[in-house]
Design a protein around this motif. Structure first.
Motif, PDB file in Angstrom:
ATOM      1  N   SER A   1       0.819  -1.202   0.000  1.00 17.43           N
ATOM      2  CA  SER A   1       0.000   0.000   0.000  1.00 17.43           C
ATOM      3  C   SER A   1       0.852   1.251   0.000  1.00 17.43           C
ATOM      4  O   SER A   1       2.042   1.210   0.251  1.00 17.43           O
ATOM      5  CB  SER A   1      -0.918   0.002   1.224  1.00 17.43           C
TER       6      SER A   1
ATOM      7  N   LEU B   1      -0.121  -7.055  -7.470  1.00 15.72           N
ATOM      8  CA  LEU B   1      -0.636  -6.076  -6.510  1.00 15.72           C
ATOM      9  C   LEU B   1       0.283  -4.861  -6.423  1.00 15.72           C
ATOM     10  O   LEU B   1      -0.189  -3.726  -6.389  1.00 15.72           O
ATOM     11  CB  LEU B   1      -0.816  -6.709  -5.131  1.00 15.72           C
TER      12      LEU B   1
ATOM     13  N   PHE C   1      -3.190  -1.070  -2.943  1.00  9.36           N
ATOM     14  CA  PHE C   1      -3.730  -2.094  -2.059  1.00  9.36           C
ATOM     15  C   PHE C   1      -4.004  -1.490  -0.677  1.00  9.36           C
ATOM     16  O   PHE C   1      -3.104  -0.942  -0.061  1.00  9.36           O
ATOM     17  CB  PHE C   1      -2.721  -3.238  -1.938  1.00  9.36           C
TER      18      PHE C   1
END
Length: 151
Positions: free
Chosen positions: A16, A65, A71
């Motif tokens: 993230s 990802l 994410f």
């Protein structure tokens, strides 16, 4: 419970954007983003949530990802808060406010904050890879997931 929190911290650090301990969706949506946002909603004590975490550790999945998504890992039971539309809510309040009742749940959102695709429940590695390709290639704009899988 400790396991899922430890893995969640690992996932957040790997996948993230860094927004500190809490998630500021207003900040994320205010930036020009060129890739979909993937929310991973889960909760403590959920066996299928833990299985889903293991799927994220697959090298191909983790690479997709990292390169193709923003994410966001949201554990309903954590003490973190989420800022959205100027209102700060706990993870539990935010999860409830968008009607997430089953875990795990994946929600994919585009740059316009429109929901692209939703998965409720555990999906194995193969289906998860197909789903990530379906979203990252933009195929969701032209066909259903079932049509995409049949190709």
């Amino acid at each position: 419970m400790k396991f899922i929190k430890r893995v969640s911290v690992l996932l957040i650090s790997l996948f993230s954007l860094s927004y500190g301990a809490d998630i500021n969706l207003d900040d994320i949506f205010s930036k020009k983003i060129n890739k979909p946002i993937m929310f991973f909603f889960h909760k403590d004590g959920c066996g299928f949530c833990e299985k889903m975490v293991f799927e994220f550790e697959d090298k191909n999945i983790s690479n997709m990802l990292k390169s193709d998504f923003i994410f966001l890992d949201i554990n309903r039971d954590d003490d973190d808060t989420i800022l959205y539309k100027g209102k700060e809510k706990s993870n539990r309040e935010f999860t409830k406010s968008i009607d997430i009742d089953f875990f795990p749940t994946l929600i994919f959102i585009d740059k316009n904050q429109d929901v692209i695709y939703t998965i409720v429940g555990y999906r194995n590695k193969g289906i998860l890879k197909d789903t990530l390709r379906y979203i990252s290639t933009g195929s969701y704009r032209e066909k259903t997931f079932e049509e995409f899988e049949d190709e």
